[in-house]
Motif scaffolding. Structure first.
Motif, PDB file in Angstrom:
ATOM      1  N   TYR A   1       0.871  -1.176   0.000  1.00 28.24           N
ATOM      2  CA  TYR A   1       0.000   0.000   0.000  1.00 28.24           C
ATOM      3  C   TYR A   1       0.907   1.224   0.000  1.00 28.24           C
ATOM      4  CZ  TYR A   1      -3.566  -3.308   1.635  1.00 28.24           C
ATOM      5  OH  TYR A   1      -4.419  -4.369   1.758  1.00 28.24           O
TER       6      TYR A   1
ATOM      7  N   MET B   1       1.703   5.124  -0.740  1.00 29.26           N
ATOM      8  CA  MET B   1       1.072   6.426  -0.935  1.00 29.26           C
ATOM      9  C   MET B   1       2.063   7.568  -0.724  1.00 29.26           C
ATOM     10  SD  MET B   1      -2.736   5.874   0.619  1.00 29.26           S
ATOM     11  CE  MET B   1      -3.340   7.421  -0.012  1.00 29.26           C
TER      12      MET B   1
ATOM     13  N   PHE C   1      -7.347  10.456   5.430  1.00 24.47           N
ATOM     14  CA  PHE C   1      -7.634   9.598   4.277  1.00 24.47           C
ATOM     15  C   PHE C   1      -6.460   8.662   4.016  1.00 24.47           C
ATOM     16  CE2 PHE C   1      -7.221   8.608  -0.210  1.00 24.47           C
ATOM     17  CZ  PHE C   1      -8.437   7.986  -0.453  1.00 24.47           C
ATOM     18  N   GLY C   2      -5.250   9.225   3.973  1.00 23.76           N
ATOM     19  CA  GLY C   2      -4.069   8.404   3.724  1.00 23.76           C
ATOM     20  C   GLY C   2      -3.781   7.436   4.860  1.00 23.76           C
TER      21      GLY C   2
ATOM     22  N   ARG D   1      -5.976   6.020   6.857  1.00 19.97           N
ATOM     23  CA  ARG D   1      -6.928   4.902   6.788  1.00 19.97           C
ATOM     24  C   ARG D   1      -6.588   3.945   5.654  1.00 19.97           C
ATOM     25  NH1 ARG D   1     -12.376   8.422   7.808  1.00 19.97           N
ATOM     26  NH2 ARG D   1     -12.281   8.360  10.078  1.00 19.97           N
ATOM     27  N   ALA D   2      -6.039   4.478   4.574  1.00 23.36           N
ATOM     28  CA  ALA D   2      -5.739   3.641   3.416  1.00 23.36           C
ATOM     29  C   ALA D   2      -4.461   2.818   3.584  1.00 23.36           C
ATOM     30  CB  ALA D   2      -5.629   4.506   2.162  1.00 23.36           C
ATOM     31  N   SER D   3      -3.416   3.427   4.148  1.00 15.38           N
ATOM     32  CA  SER D   3      -2.149   2.690   4.152  1.00 15.38           C
ATOM     33  C   SER D   3      -1.185   3.003   5.280  1.00 15.38           C
ATOM     34  CB  SER D   3      -1.410   2.935   2.837  1.00 15.38           C
ATOM     35  OG  SER D   3      -0.919   4.262   2.794  1.00 15.38           O
TER      36      SER D   3
ATOM     37  N   TRP E   1      -1.251   3.282   8.881  1.00 17.28           N
ATOM     38  CA  TRP E   1      -1.995   3.113  10.123  1.00 17.28           C
ATOM     39  C   TRP E   1      -1.249   3.672  11.327  1.00 17.28           C
ATOM     40  CZ3 TRP E   1      -2.813  -2.321   7.902  1.00 17.28           C
ATOM     41  CH2 TRP E   1      -3.758  -2.251   6.879  1.00 17.28           C
TER      42      TRP E   1
ATOM     43  N   SER F   1       5.147   2.224   4.174  1.00 13.55           N
ATOM     44  CA  SER F   1       3.913   1.679   3.610  1.00 13.55           C
ATOM     45  C   SER F   1       3.590   0.353   4.272  1.00 13.55           C
ATOM     46  CB  SER F   1       4.037   1.488   2.096  1.00 13.55           C
ATOM     47  OG  SER F   1       5.083   0.594   1.797  1.00 13.55           O
TER      48      SER F   1
ATOM     49  N   THR G   1      -7.128  -3.985   7.449  1.00 11.60           N
ATOM     50  CA  THR G   1      -7.599  -2.708   7.970  1.00 11.60           C
ATOM     51  C   THR G   1      -7.101  -2.515   9.395  1.00 11.60           C
ATOM     52  OG1 THR G   1      -9.537  -1.269   8.202  1.00 11.60           O
ATOM     53  CG2 THR G   1      -9.785  -3.559   8.915  1.00 11.60           C
TER      54      THR G   1
END
Length: 178
Positions: free
Chosen positions: A2, A4, A71-72, A74-76, A78, A116, A165
């Motif tokens: 993941y 970003m 947003f970032g 939650r996506a990758s 943590w 990541s 998640t």
């Protein structure tokens, strides 16, 4: 993976633009939290109570920066959930101390753009299982006596580790025991 890095690079650029600083002036920091030796991480109490009466310079733009980071996270990323969510609870009472904490968070992000979440699958689906890891502190916030808890859900197997998640949330009530 993941990945970003570009997203978070633009988030740091956004922060630098609204705070009117050069990206090259952002220091390398070990954690996203301000001065852990003097303050508890779980509760963003004011380092200087007199600063609580002032409005921070970034009060009008902090929400946009924090929601971009959220947003970032939650996506990758943590590792950014707790510091970002903790700062977001101060949007309605943004102070100069909040500005300092946001700068520290953005310095941390800038220094770790390539971090990541990584996963791998090397087993057939018949060997997969879900694993949930949970942790919490105990009443770390001195003023509210509330705890912060986190969970991490991962798909596992003998040769499989795929992060799915994670979340980090402040508990809704004061802690009475562990």
């Amino acid at each position: 993976r993941y990945q970003m890095a570009d997203f978070f690079g633009k988030a740091v650029d956004k922060y630098c633009a609204v705070s009117n600083i050069e990206r090259s002036t952002l220091k390398k920091v070990a954690t996203p939290f301000v001065d852990e030796s003097q303050e508890r991480q779980g509760c963003l109490e004011p380092a200087n109570p007199a600063d609580d009466k002032e409005i921070g310079k970034l009060a009008k733009t902090a929400c946009s920066i924090l929601m971009t980071n959220m947003f970032g996270a939650r996506a990758s990323r943590w590792d950014l959930l707790r510091p970002t969510a903790g700062l977001a609870t101060f949007i309605h009472k943004w102070t100069p101390n909040s500005d300092k904490r946001l700068q520290r968070l953005m310095q941390y992000i800038n220094d770790r753009l390539d971090d990541s979440a990584v996963g791998f699958v090397g087993d057939p689906p018949s060997e997969w299982y879900l694993a949930l890891f949970a942790d919490a502190d105990f009443a770390l916030c001195r003023t509210t006596m509330k705890s912060t808890g986190g969970v991490f859900l991962v798909l596992m197997g003998p040769n499989t580790f795929m992060p799915l998640t994670a979340s980090s949330k402040k508990h809704g009530s004061a802690s009475a025991s562990s």
